[in-house]
Design an enzyme around this catalytic site. Sequence first.
Site, mmCIF file in Angstrom:
data_model
loop_
_atom_site.group_PDB
_atom_site.id
_atom_site.type_symbol
_atom_site.label_atom_id
_atom_site.label_comp_id
_atom_site.label_asym_id
_atom_site.label_seq_id
_atom_site.Cartn_x
_atom_site.Cartn_y
_atom_site.Cartn_z
ATOM 1 N N HIS A 187 -11.018 -1.939 4.605
ATOM 2 C CA HIS A 187 -10.781 -1.562 6.010
ATOM 3 C C HIS A 187 -11.427 -0.233 6.391
ATOM 4 C CE1 HIS A 187 -7.944 0.541 3.548
ATOM 5 N NE2 HIS A 187 -7.676 1.349 4.551
ATOM 6 N N ASP A 188 -12.028 0.470 5.433
ATOM 7 C CA ASP A 188 -12.663 1.770 5.715
ATOM 8 C C ASP A 188 -14.183 1.680 5.687
ATOM 9 O OD1 ASP A 188 -10.181 3.064 5.751
ATOM 10 O OD2 ASP A 188 -10.237 3.437 3.593
ATOM 11 N N GLU B 187 -6.646 4.094 -5.200
ATOM 12 C CA GLU B 187 -7.857 4.402 -4.431
ATOM 13 C C GLU B 187 -8.343 5.761 -4.918
ATOM 14 O OE1 GLU B 187 -9.456 5.004 0.128
ATOM 15 O OE2 GLU B 187 -7.621 5.952 -0.541
ATOM 16 N N ASP C 118 0.868 -1.180 0.000
ATOM 17 C CA ASP C 118 0.000 0.000 0.000
ATOM 18 C C ASP C 118 0.909 1.236 0.000
ATOM 19 O OD1 ASP C 118 -2.149 1.773 0.544
ATOM 20 O OD2 ASP C 118 -3.119 0.265 1.814
ATOM 21 N N ASP D 88 -2.805 4.777 -2.215
ATOM 22 C CA ASP D 88 -3.760 5.374 -1.284
ATOM 23 C C ASP D 88 -4.148 6.805 -1.672
ATOM 24 O OD1 ASP D 88 -4.919 5.221 1.554
ATOM 25 O OD2 ASP D 88 -3.684 7.010 1.730
HETATM 26 C C1 GLC Z 1 -7.269 5.963 2.679
HETATM 27 C C2 GLC Z 1 -7.164 4.749 3.558
HETATM 28 C C3 GLC Z 1 -7.660 5.101 4.929
HETATM 29 C C4 GLC Z 1 -6.803 6.197 5.470
HETATM 30 C C5 GLC Z 1 -6.737 7.381 4.520
HETATM 31 C C6 GLC Z 1 -5.613 8.298 4.874
HETATM 32 O O1 GLC Z 1 -8.571 6.362 2.453
HETATM 33 O O2 GLC Z 1 -7.855 3.685 2.993
HETATM 34 O O3 GLC Z 1 -7.674 4.009 5.803
HETATM 35 O O4 GLC Z 1 -7.286 6.629 6.719
HETATM 36 O O5 GLC Z 1 -6.502 6.994 3.193
HETATM 37 O O6 GLC Z 1 -4.392 7.725 4.520
#
Ligand code: GLC
Length: 591
Positions: free
Chosen positions: A362-363, A289, A131, A233
Amino acid sequence: MTMKRFLRKFAKSGIAALACAGMLLTASAVSAEGRIKWWQTTAVYQIYPKSFADTTGNGVGDIPGIIRHLDHIRSLGAGAIWLTPVYSSPMVDNGYDISDYTDIDPAYGTMEDFDRLVTEAQKRNIRIVMDLVFNHSSDNNLWFQESKQNRTNPKADWYIWRDAKPDGSAPTNWRSIFGGSAWTWCAERGQYYLHTFAPQQPDLNWENPEVRRALYDAALFWLDKGVGGFRIDAIPYIKKPAFRDGIPDDADGLVSIHTMTANTPGILDFLHEFKNEVFAGRDIFTVGEANGVQPKDLPRWVGENGVFDMVFEFSHMNLSLKNGETWCHPTPWKLTELKAALNATQEATRENGWCPVFFENHDQPRCVNHFFPEGADREKAAKAMATVLLTLRGTPFIYEGQELGFSNVAWPSIRDYDDISSRGQYEIALKDGFSPTEAMKFVHFFSRDNARTPMQWDDSPNAGFTTGTPWLPVHDDYALQNAEAEARDDRSVFAWYRRLVEFRRSHPALRAGGYEELLPENEQIFAFLRTVGSHQILTLVNFSLEEASIPEEIIAGRKLVMDSEENGQKTVLQPLEARIYEIAKQEGSAR
Ligand code: GLC
């Protein structure tokens, strides 16, 4: 009339899908398959290391814990693991705040443990995907420590620094994603710095070529270790627009930073450079993402001329958040909206492009709570979602526990929650006039901790996750719902996942087939075809808690090959029932 419109017209009225099949079969199965890459035919399993398996008894999962359970992932049939961050971090946001991009956090183990993980995974035909958190670092990162000292140091321009407004307030009225101003005052330097997320996660300045080089070098470090790809990310935020106030969108007088900065023009120039410098020509995959990138934008992000192999597009995940990303104004939605959102991604990548299919990470809350009516049977809902996940076009991503049918938790107090965004959203709800009880309802539904409760391996204390005290409580259903029990039961959610993963791997239409939605206006059934050459699969899933009747024409001449309920009624789906049909095999068909 194009073939697509022709098919839609008939599909809408629920007839003649089969009749169209023969006409659709233009692409030869062989050539479609020839272009397919390893990461398109496998399933990816996502691990949140902190919650996966603890081997030291300190209550926090670690890399040796992942190695210990690799056979669980192999038996599921996944060919890659997306590992959420294991780098050195103060863990304000559980590793998404990185203090050293090329080291492993001692809480998770050592670099030797990591190397062993790559090797052990390879032995099982599993590749490790890292990641990359490149929009921001931790404020503990030496880069930031140097940058904040004054306005003239060599890294002065590595982060986003701005003077206060004349009245001393923040440079803009942007709200960070976790709540509160997106700017924090740094007395040492006498300026504000920008953070899209928490104050401990300062945004890096991608305009500075030295910053970009340092980030690319970090990614190359992990490629040298033999990793199989990257999830990138929060990527829509790396390019900043002009720093201007926006119209406040809530009682706090602030405006969401997401609305102001996501996907700013010019971002793709950075990302093309990133691709050329780091990813191009390698046998890996990249998945960005990309919250805020719309299906219509996808052709510029993925496919031949895109910047990544895939991006996570979130419109199907955000149906309850049509009023913005604050949790306290959720909107109801219908099945047709979910189908339309998924369909838009499928259509946008039809000719040139590929996307992940995902319903959890995970979010996000657990999918059995997120996508089904209250009171839905957890196991049936889990199987229904799995069937869609493993038969849509795209690479399926399975989040730890999803394969066991995990569901949300509902702890009584905000103090029970660890998730930084749950705490921020709770405060926003109170400021908006909701009572603490109402605010907790939003937390129960949306909290990221729903997905972060420890893995349930067996029915021993703490579900076999740790011999110590887990960092987050184990879900109280673990005695019945755990990996060991489900591996023994051939009617379990896990058994259904294994069958689906294997079916997808072995069926040409699911590996390489095109996608056509059927019954788009039906509010109970999600129905679609996958077709390549003479191979065709039909998926039918009832998302409702009532029986649903199947138009007879769409199943005529098809063979039922998987059924989550086996109810024996040909044209009626039981609540939450999922079925897969294939065209009855023809003489000499090459399967
Ligand atoms: C992304 C991750 C999340 C994190 C955020 C800041 O959205 O998936 O878990 O808190 O980025 O890095």
